[in-house]
Design a protein around this motif. Structure first.
Motif, PDB file in Angstrom:
ATOM      1  N   ALA A 139       0.850  -1.192   0.000  1.00  0.00           N
ATOM      2  CA  ALA A 139       0.000   0.000   0.000  1.00  0.00           C
ATOM      3  C   ALA A 139       0.881   1.235   0.000  1.00  0.00           C
ATOM      4  CB  ALA A 139      -0.928   0.006   1.214  1.00  0.00           C
ATOM      5  N   VAL A 140       0.473   2.226  -0.762  1.00  0.00           N
ATOM      6  CA  VAL A 140       1.198   3.493  -0.839  1.00  0.00           C
ATOM      7  C   VAL A 140       0.472   4.526   0.013  1.00  0.00           C
ATOM      8  CG1 VAL A 140       1.897   5.379  -2.352  1.00  0.00           C
ATOM      9  CG2 VAL A 140       2.139   3.012  -3.120  1.00  0.00           C
ATOM     10  N   LEU A 141       1.239   5.264   0.808  1.00  0.00           N
ATOM     11  CA  LEU A 141       0.701   6.350   1.623  1.00  0.00           C
ATOM     12  C   LEU A 141       1.013   7.666   0.913  1.00  0.00           C
ATOM     13  CD1 LEU A 141       1.994   5.144   5.124  1.00  0.00           C
ATOM     14  CD2 LEU A 141      -0.144   4.549   3.962  1.00  0.00           C
ATOM     15  N   PRO A 142       0.014   8.318   0.310  1.00  0.00           N
ATOM     16  CA  PRO A 142       0.276   9.509  -0.523  1.00  0.00           C
ATOM     17  C   PRO A 142       0.255  10.815   0.273  1.00  0.00           C
ATOM     18  CG  PRO A 142      -2.006   8.848  -0.779  1.00  0.00           C
ATOM     19  CD  PRO A 142      -1.405   7.901   0.234  1.00  0.00           C
ATOM     20  N   PHE A 143       1.370  11.514   0.287  1.00  0.00           N
ATOM     21  CA  PHE A 143       1.486  12.814   0.959  1.00  0.00           C
ATOM     22  C   PHE A 143       1.785  13.901  -0.074  1.00  0.00           C
ATOM     23  CE2 PHE A 143       2.523   9.943   4.440  1.00  0.00           C
ATOM     24  CZ  PHE A 143       1.982  10.556   5.563  1.00  0.00           C
ATOM     25  N   LYS A 144       1.294  15.112   0.171  1.00  0.00           N
ATOM     26  CA  LYS A 144       1.856  16.299  -0.456  1.00  0.00           C
ATOM     27  C   LYS A 144       3.042  16.725   0.402  1.00  0.00           C
ATOM     28  CE  LYS A 144      -1.235  16.782  -3.720  1.00  0.00           C
ATOM     29  NZ  LYS A 144      -0.863  16.580  -5.148  1.00  0.00           N
ATOM     30  N   PHE A 145       3.974  17.478  -0.166  1.00  0.00           N
ATOM     31  CA  PHE A 145       5.141  17.908   0.606  1.00  0.00           C
ATOM     32  C   PHE A 145       4.726  18.668   1.863  1.00  0.00           C
ATOM     33  CE2 PHE A 145       7.896  16.869  -2.968  1.00  0.00           C
ATOM     34  CZ  PHE A 145       9.062  16.502  -2.317  1.00  0.00           C
ATOM     35  N   SER A 146       3.730  19.546   1.734  1.00  0.00           N
ATOM     36  CA  SER A 146       3.290  20.311   2.902  1.00  0.00           C
ATOM     37  C   SER A 146       2.715  19.397   3.977  1.00  0.00           C
ATOM     38  CB  SER A 146       2.258  21.355   2.480  1.00  0.00           C
ATOM     39  OG  SER A 146       1.175  20.744   1.795  1.00  0.00           O
TER      40      SER A 146
END
Length: 655
Positions: A204-211
């Motif tokens: 599973a991928v945990l998607p973050f924006k840089f902020s």
């Protein structure tokens, strides 16, 4: 065995327009995240950064490139590929898809020495036709939002999709697995650890924006996870990189993923500027989104036309053609269609920037051909609505005339490069009233006295006579650049039939429009005939108190010339000439009726949701200039009026 997790961090700095804002976002988010990774070598992360950000970092902060190279040598990070300008891939021709991917791939290889094998796409806007292009560009896998995955295939297992004999591996990202606000580190890790673990092949991928990632590493959950990863013997959760995981993976679930887009954007697609859940069994696509927001659809139509022009340009100046392609690719950026991070439609400023790039691309194509540019007039289904539109490619402007209302719905200047006819229509929820027609140039209304007074004061009407009429083509002459349309309607409560013959003769610098209004009823017709021209805002570097246009009126006899800057609710009689001037570009629109008329003008502001979907801001404004005449026609009688609109560059005019 523990489930494998991948942390993906995506850049959002490319959506910003000015260098100062990009620098601020870089200092607060990108630099902080990279510094954290450098000091925590056991923290593996996958980075998705488009070409705009990478090239800017290389130019302004080359020291960070050295850090990225060090992280790659450690095998601590993996860089994903994609489109250089973060395009909406399903809207692109295959040549533009592969061109954007190869441009970013080349940039990554030059900067880091590594070629990406995985890809991420803007807002997960997916279509099965992309498989062939991605695979041919060397992409082995893609990360897609879990909401796009069919429910019977969503089980934390890697998928494989195929199209025309080519295949692509798919790893799903799960926003529901991101840390909750104020969630403790122990609770978060426990939640990750108890996720379905029936197979050692799960990921599973945990998607973050840089902020968001910067906020996470400063939170209790982030600090706890960081400390856990520093322990060599921890087995509760396993973090890895997609490429590392896929090298060991031996089985994949065959699947078909239909066209779709992630939830943030899809929730805005069913009803304009209203969040709504998709309860149908069919996924929401980018085409559903564009059909809801016609202003974005018009930009897409222009984009497709320029792409076609470039693809048909053979031989000539290759340098100019390459530059034209790059301008086109900039216009294809997803930030020109969808806001980040809300998923709501991009604001008018973004679309005008895209129009500017597209018009600059067309000028380059005109210049790079072996033969001199020739003006043309063609008729075809330009906006894919099933009806033919009329496209004029002239020396100083391009114009598109739509049969719906017979209006000029697009007016692209080849001098200032903006689209001056891209006006919005008001919406009740945001602007206090609703426009029942599309605002453009040469919109006609036939109004009784009561409706007319309301129109003059508020520039609104519920009358649909002519403004929403589907005009019929009566005559077309491509050599003379002549078009004759006819529309019919029913006027007033007496249901009187009326007709309007409307002809355009287009020149290299403007329009000559003739109206013939006829009373088709056996009764006398009295009212007010209005021709409305809407000039949209193209210069957004203005305060709320500044106006882009000045308005000058020449009254009967030419004895009095009045300059008006604040033209809200302006009303003048016996006008023989109107000058609308764009103060920044110097472009002038000279409106000349063949006989004296009355005129009214107003400024309309449009408010729309922006990055924060709970807050509406003024995002665009339009200068409305209306010419009108009293109508008193007996049964079967006609009235003829003419308007010339000249588009002139002041600088050229002064020479």
């Amino acid at each position: 065995m523990a489930l494998n997790y991948c942390i993906q961090i995506s850049s959002e700095e490319a959506c910003y327009q000015d260098v100062q804002t990009i620098e601020k976002a870089y200092q607060q988010n990108f630099k902080t995240a990279v510094s954290f990774l450098y000091s925590h070598p056991s923290f593996p992360v996958t980075l998705s950064v488009n070409g705009v950000v990478l090239s800017w970092i290389k130019k302004t902060h080359p020291e960070v490139i050295e850090v990225l190279r060090e992280l790659l040598v450690r095998k601590q990070i993996e860089l994903l590929g994609g489109g250089y300008y973060s395009p909406v891939f399903p809207l692109l021709f295959p040549v533009d898809r592969s061109g954007q991917i190869e441009k970013l791939t080349t940039t990554l290889r030059e900067i880091t020495g590594k070629r990406p094998t995985g890809i991420s796409i803007f807002y997960d806007i997916w279509d099965p036709s992309l498989i062939s292009t991605f695979q041919s560009c060397g992409m082995e896998y893609i990360i897609l939002d879990s909401t796009l995955i069919p429910s019977n295939k969503s089980s934390y297992l890697p998928l494989i999709v195929s199209e025309q004999g080519r295949s692509l591996k798919v790893i799903s990202s799960y926003k529901n697995l991101l840390p909750l606000e104020n969630e403790s580190g122990e609770d978060y890790v426990k939640r990750l650890a108890v996720t379905d673990k029936n197979s050692s092949n799960q990921i599973a991928v945990l998607p973050f924006k840089f902020s968001d990632f910067v906020k996470f590493i400063k939170s209790d959950a982030g600090k706890y996870l960081t400390a856990l990863l520093d322990k060599e013997d921890q087995t509760d959760v396993l973090f890895t990189l997609p490429a590392v995981y896929l090298k060991k993976a031996t089985s994949f679930i065959r699947s078909y993923i239909p066209a779709g887009m992630n939830f943030e954007a899809a929730q805005w697609a069913k009803k304009a500027f209203v969040k709504s859940e998709n309860k149908s069994r069919f996924p929401i696509t980018i085409h559903d989104y564009l059909n809801t927001y016609t202003e974005n659809k018009k930009l897409c139509d222009r984009m497709m036309f320029i792409s076609m022009l470039i693809s048909q340009c053979h031989g000539g100046d290759k340098v100019r053609k390459h530059a034209a392609s790059d301008k086109l690719w900039q216009a294809q950026s997803g930030y020109n269609f969808i806001n980040v991070p809300s998923g709501s439609p991009a604001i008018a400023e973004q679309r005008q920037n895209a129009y500017k790039n597209l018009n600059e691309a067309e000028l380059l194509i005109r210049q790079c051909k072996n033969q001199p540019f020739q003006e043309s007039f063609t008729s075809y289904d330009y906006n894919t609505d099933g009806l033919n539109e009329y496209l004029f490619q002239m020396e100083n402007l391009n114009a598109v005339i739509d049969r719906k209302g017979g209006i000029v719905e697009e007016l692209d200047s080849i001098v200032s490069f903006y689209n001056y006819a891209a006006s919005l229509s008001r919406l009740e929820n945001f602007d206090g009233c609703r426009d029942f027609y599309n605002r453009g140039l040469f919109v006609e209304h036939l109004l009784d006295d009561n409706d007319f007074e309301t129109y003059i004061k508020e520039k609104k009407t519920t009358s649909q006579v002519f403004s929403q009429t589907l005009f019929e083509e009566k005559k077309i002459d491509t050599k003379r650049f002549y078009l004759l349309l006819e529309g019919k309607g029913i006027y007033s409560s007496l249901k009187m039939p009326v007709s309007l013959r409307k002809s355009f003769t287009v020149t290299s610098s403007g329009f000559m429009v003739q109206y013939i209004l006829k009373n088709e009823s056996p009764l006398s017709l009295k009212g007010n005939f209005v021709s409305e021209l809407n000039f949209t805002q193209t210069n957004f570097a203005l305060s709320d108190n500044e106006l882009q246009y000045t308005l000058e009126l020449l009254e009967k006899g030419g004895t009095k010339k009045e300059s008006v800057n604040d033209c809200i609710c302006l009303k003048k009689e016996n006008i023989s000439n109107i000058l609308v001037k764009d103060k920044k570009s110097g472009l002038c629109f000279v409106i000349e009726p063949n006989e004296e008329c009355n005129a009214s003008s107003a400024i309309i502001d449009f408010s729309r949701p922006t990055d924060n979907d709970q807050e509406c801001k003024k995002t665009s404004r339009t200068l409305v200039t209306s010419l009108y005449w009293n109508v008193d026609l007996g049964p079967g009688m006609e009235m003829e009026k003419n308007i010339n609109l000249s588009v002139i560059s002041v600088k050229k005019n002064k020479k």
